[in-house]
Design a protein around this motif. Structure first.
Motif, mmCIF file in Angstrom:
data_model
loop_
_atom_site.group_PDB
_atom_site.id
_atom_site.type_symbol
_atom_site.label_atom_id
_atom_site.label_comp_id
_atom_site.label_asym_id
_atom_site.label_seq_id
_atom_site.Cartn_x
_atom_site.Cartn_y
_atom_site.Cartn_z
ATOM 1 N N GLY A 139 6.257 -4.993 -14.075
ATOM 2 C CA GLY A 139 6.736 -3.967 -13.151
ATOM 3 C C GLY A 139 5.944 -2.678 -13.275
ATOM 4 N N LEU A 140 5.608 -2.287 -14.507
ATOM 5 C CA LEU A 140 4.775 -1.097 -14.695
ATOM 6 C C LEU A 140 3.398 -1.299 -14.060
ATOM 7 C CD1 LEU A 140 5.579 -0.155 -18.411
ATOM 8 C CD2 LEU A 140 6.391 0.994 -16.340
ATOM 9 N N LEU A 144 1.696 0.964 -11.087
ATOM 10 C CA LEU A 144 0.376 1.591 -11.170
ATOM 11 C C LEU A 144 -0.445 1.290 -9.919
ATOM 12 C CD1 LEU A 144 -0.814 0.956 -14.848
ATOM 13 C CD2 LEU A 144 -0.535 3.186 -13.754
ATOM 14 N N VAL A 145 -0.511 0.021 -9.549
ATOM 15 C CA VAL A 145 -1.307 -0.384 -8.386
ATOM 16 C C VAL A 145 -0.743 0.245 -7.114
ATOM 17 C CG1 VAL A 145 -2.033 -2.351 -6.973
ATOM 18 C CG2 VAL A 145 -2.085 -2.513 -9.474
ATOM 19 N N ASP A 146 0.573 0.360 -7.030
ATOM 20 C CA ASP A 146 1.210 0.942 -5.844
ATOM 21 C C ASP A 146 1.136 2.466 -5.831
ATOM 22 O OD1 ASP A 146 1.872 -1.571 -4.965
ATOM 23 O OD2 ASP A 146 3.961 -1.486 -5.650
ATOM 24 N N ALA A 152 0.183 4.024 -17.552
ATOM 25 C CA ALA A 152 1.267 3.260 -18.168
ATOM 26 C C ALA A 152 0.841 2.777 -19.542
ATOM 27 C CB ALA A 152 1.669 2.074 -17.294
ATOM 28 N N PHE A 153 1.818 2.695 -20.414
ATOM 29 C CA PHE A 153 1.638 2.078 -21.726
ATOM 30 C C PHE A 153 2.448 0.794 -21.680
ATOM 31 C CE2 PHE A 153 0.859 6.545 -22.170
ATOM 32 C CZ PHE A 153 -0.263 6.600 -22.983
ATOM 33 N N THR A 278 -4.538 2.201 -16.340
ATOM 34 C CA THR A 278 -4.589 2.962 -15.100
ATOM 35 C C THR A 278 -5.052 2.014 -13.993
ATOM 36 O OG1 THR A 278 -6.860 3.674 -15.583
ATOM 37 C CG2 THR A 278 -5.074 5.173 -16.217
ATOM 38 N N ALA A 279 -4.828 2.407 -12.752
ATOM 39 C CA ALA A 279 -5.204 1.559 -11.620
ATOM 40 C C ALA A 279 -6.689 1.717 -11.308
ATOM 41 C CB ALA A 279 -4.371 1.926 -10.389
#
Length: 303
Positions: A139-140, A144-146, A152-153, A278-279
């Motif tokens: 979900g994290l 990120l992608v969205d 995120a960690f 990160t994305a």
């Protein structure tokens, strides 16, 4: 391209509503009244000549036009933030908002210390924390992608998540935890075959520790029964201590309690890794860079 009378504020409000799927929650997130959000979205829809959201009493959803606008809106806001960063970096003062996603209770990093150091060094950055939901690390990764969070960690077990830049921070060892009155509690170690018939307390699909556990049993050619799914390691530990089943916990999450016993698993690895992510399609802002630069000082060694 974003043209005409579209304001950055309109795009910011649009992205907030798209992320929250609610005008009310978006207003809370933006610290404005709901009518201001509604007015901004209406003005944006008039300017672009298309409805961006389907609204009903039960839900708010993006239209096709809204879906098309969302990545452009995020890219525009990122570019605007980059311009602000360039100006503020001249005076070495960061501003803006940084949304951090994280797992809770697994150990490996002192999040409170990390975020405390960042806030003290950069008080003008609006720092927000979003803990993993029922979807865990997966979900994290999606958030990120969205574009809903900036960094995120998260946990990775096996193949990395697509479309992310990741850096491994620390390995997270795990152990099997049984109730104190369990027959295996007299031992210090077990194999997976010896516990495959137990009732397991585990985590929902998407959590890195659930993925590691499933891979380990699969590699051993074993199936197991998951009686309960919980989204918090402390809850899993409490349930196991109460005799509701056995569970697999990060070593740091094992309670110091006479009600349970931790056992090493000798035939398969249950380890997974905590990563900073990160994305790929989004710029790494000055605030993200600053936070990443502080991470190493707050990593914890495995017990």
């Amino acid at each position: 391209m974003i043209l005409g009378g579209v304001e950055l504020r309109h795009l910011e409000y649009f992205v907030a509503v798209a992320a929250e799927r609610s005008f009310t929650r978006a207003a809370t997130r933006l610290h404005v009244v709901q009518s201001a959000v509604s007015a901004a979205i209406s003005a944006l829809e008039r300017e672009l000549g298309a409805a961006l959201f389907e609204r009903s009493a039960q839900r708010v959803a993006l239209t096709d036009a809204g879906e098309a606008l969302l990545p452009q809106a995020r890219a525009t806001l990122d570019a605007a933030q980059a311009a602000r960063d360039a100006v503020h970096e001249v005076g070495k003062e960061l501003r803006g908002t940084l949304v951090v996603g994280c797992l809770t209770g697994v150990g490996g990093i002192d999040f409170a210390g990390l975020l405390g150091e960042f806030r003290a060094a950069h008080p003008r950055v609006n720092l927000r924390l979003r803990a993993a939901t029922w979807a865990g690390s997966a979900g994290l990764a999606r958030s990120l992608v969205d574009g809903e969070i900036d960094i995120a960690f998260l946990g990775v077990s096996g193949r990395p998540f697509p479309h992310l830049r990741t850096r491994e921070l620390v390995r997270i060892p795990q152990v099997l935890v049984v109730p104190a009155d369990h027959p295996l509690a007299q031992r210090d170690s077990v194999t997976l075959a010896e516990v495959a018939d137990e009732q397991f307390i585990d985590y929902p699909l998407g959590y890195a520790n659930r993925t590691a556990n499933d891979r380990a049993f699969g590699a051993a050619g074993l199936e197991r029964y998951i009686a309960m799914e919980v989204a918090d390691v402390a809850v899993a530990a409490n349930f196991a201590s109460a005799g509701l089943g056995v569970t697999i916990l990060p070593t740091r999450a094992v309670p110091d309690s006479p009600r349970c016993k931790a056992l090493r698993v000798t035939d398969q690895s249950l380890e997974w890794a905590l990563h900073a992510a990160t994305a790929e399609q989004r710029r790494i802002s000055a605030a993200i860079s600053e936070l990443l630069g502080m991470v190493d000082a707050h990593l914890e060694e495995s017990p």
